[in-house]
Write a protein that holds these residues in place. Structure first.
Motif, PDB file in Angstrom:
ATOM      1  N   UNK A   1       0.820  -1.208   0.000  1.00 55.09           N
ATOM      2  CA  UNK A   1       0.000   0.000   0.000  1.00 55.09           C
ATOM      3  C   UNK A   1       0.857   1.263   0.000  1.00 55.09           C
ATOM      4  N   UNK A   2       1.974   1.214   0.744  1.00 54.17           N
ATOM      5  CA  UNK A   2       2.856   2.388   0.823  1.00 54.17           C
ATOM      6  C   UNK A   2       3.494   2.662  -0.539  1.00 54.17           C
ATOM      7  N   UNK A   3       3.899   1.588  -1.194  1.00 56.92           N
ATOM      8  CA  UNK A   3       4.491   1.710  -2.525  1.00 56.92           C
ATOM      9  C   UNK A   3       3.492   2.396  -3.471  1.00 56.92           C
ATOM     10  N   UNK A   4       2.249   1.950  -3.379  1.00 59.61           N
ATOM     11  CA  UNK A   4       1.205   2.513  -4.213  1.00 59.61           C
ATOM     12  C   UNK A   4       0.922   3.967  -3.811  1.00 59.61           C
ATOM     13  N   UNK A   5       0.916   4.215  -2.492  1.00 54.14           N
ATOM     14  CA  UNK A   5       0.620   5.551  -1.982  1.00 54.14           C
ATOM     15  C   UNK A   5       1.657   6.567  -2.460  1.00 54.14           C
ATOM     16  N   UNK A   6       2.929   6.130  -2.518  1.00 53.50           N
ATOM     17  CA  UNK A   6       3.988   7.029  -2.989  1.00 53.50           C
ATOM     18  C   UNK A   6       3.783   7.349  -4.461  1.00 53.50           C
ATOM     19  N   UNK A   7       3.457   6.314  -5.224  1.00 55.40           N
ATOM     20  CA  UNK A   7       3.209   6.531  -6.652  1.00 55.40           C
ATOM     21  C   UNK A   7       2.013   7.445  -6.858  1.00 55.40           C
TER      22      UNK A   7
END
Ligand code: C2E
Ligand code: MG
Ligand code: MG
Ligand code: MG
Length: 289
Positions: free
Chosen positions: A30-36
């Protein structure tokens, strides 16, 4: 889709060795996606002198997860550290903070901003050069950026860390030693790190007014830092009594809810403007959160 599944499989394996739970893995994805998706934001908390002078603002990352709500930074930063996502997070934070500094400068607010960086960042080759390039690209003078590090930077590869820090200070970036007093051999580390500011950890500040030992630790830290030519900032100042004790002990600046909690950019701008206009009180309790 297959490739993604493969990658997830590798993460599961590595995370299992780290003692990661499926919940942490979910959060990591989720964090990876949130950064993107730029769902991660920065809030800014002032550092102020006892005369009310604004010494700077610390950028603190904030993530509001679509289902879980606010995720505490301590939680997702630990995940970013162990998963290899840290460079991406730091890049995002630096980029966002420098954009903000440049914006404030264009509007007559020349306040320095502090960014927290992790030991991982300091160990990554080329970090100092990348920071310098980023400053140049935003037209921000290096002195307007401060990087907060912890003494953990020296644990892994002290020489590599020392080189990076020398590179950064060589470019004119100011270094600050965060969470001072929580490491295992602070004095040795302090002598080896090219920092110009030391931040006393909140755990010593919190009970300063009621605990004689904590007061003594703070007093010694302030004296030590001053004898090394460093500025001292106390974190986590929540009440007037603590403020007064810190002032009497010769601390240079404070940070804490008594002054202001971390604020979203538009609120920080309003806060800076009211300070510049001399309209705001030096201390304003009741802003906890
Ligand atoms: P830190 O750098 O030592 O930041 C101080 C923490 O204390 C912040 O928590 C801040 O919101 C909180 N705080 C400030 N004043 C008070 C007060 O008066 N009382 C209390 N109880 N707390 C106060 P936060 O924002 O949850 O951040 C926690 C830690 O996460 C930070 O500790 C820092 O180590 C890390 N962190 C935050 N943002 C970033 C980031 O962008 N990058 C990296 N690498 N780490 C970050
Ligand atoms: Mg910090
Ligand atoms: Mg700290
Ligand atoms: Mg901390």
């Amino acid at each position: 889709y297959e490739a993604k599944r493969d990658r997830t499989g590798v993460e599961v394996y590595e995370a299992a060795r780290d003692g990661n739970t499926p919940d942490r893995l979910g959060l990591l994805a989720d964090l990876r996606r949130a950064l993107d998706a730029c769902e991660v934001e920065l809030h800014y908390q002032p550092k102020v002198g006892f005369d009310g002078r604004v010494a700077g603002l610390e950028a603190l990352v904030r993530w509001t997860h679509p289902e879980r709500g606010k995720v505490p930074p301590d939680e997702f930063i630990a995940i970013a550290e162990t998963s290899g996502l840290m460079p991406q997070l730091t890049e995002y934070v630096l980029e966002t903070a420098l954009e903000q500094v440049a914006h404030w400068r264009r509007n007559g607010l020349t306040v320095p901003v502090a960014v927290n960086v992790s030991p991982r960042d300091v160990h990554s080759p080329g970090f100092a050069g990348a920071v310098a390039a980023r400053l140049a690209r935003h037209g921000v003078p290096p002195g307007a950026l401060q990087l907060e590090i912890t003494e953990h930077v020296l644990l892994e590869d002290p020489q590599r860390a020392a080189d990076t820090l020398a590179g950064l200070t060589g470019h004119g970036v100011k270094m600050s030693l965060d969470d001072f007093g929580t490491g295992y051999s602070s004095l040795v580390h302090l002598r080896r790190l090219p920092v110009s500011e030391l931040k006393i950890d909140r755990s010593f500040v919190a009970r300063l007014a009621v605990d004689a030992e904590d007061a003594e630790i703070v007093r010694c830290t302030v004296d030590l830092a001053h004898s090394l030519g460093l500025l001292v900032v106390a974190e986590g100042v929540e009440d007037d009594e603590t403020w007064e004790r810190l002032r009497d002990l010769g601390c240079d600046a404070v940070q804490g809810w008594l002054v202001a909690a971390a604020m979203p950019p538009h609120e920080a701008t309003a806060w800076l403007r009211s300070r510049a206009a001399g309209r705001a009180p030096v201390r304003s309790a009741g802003t906890a959160g």
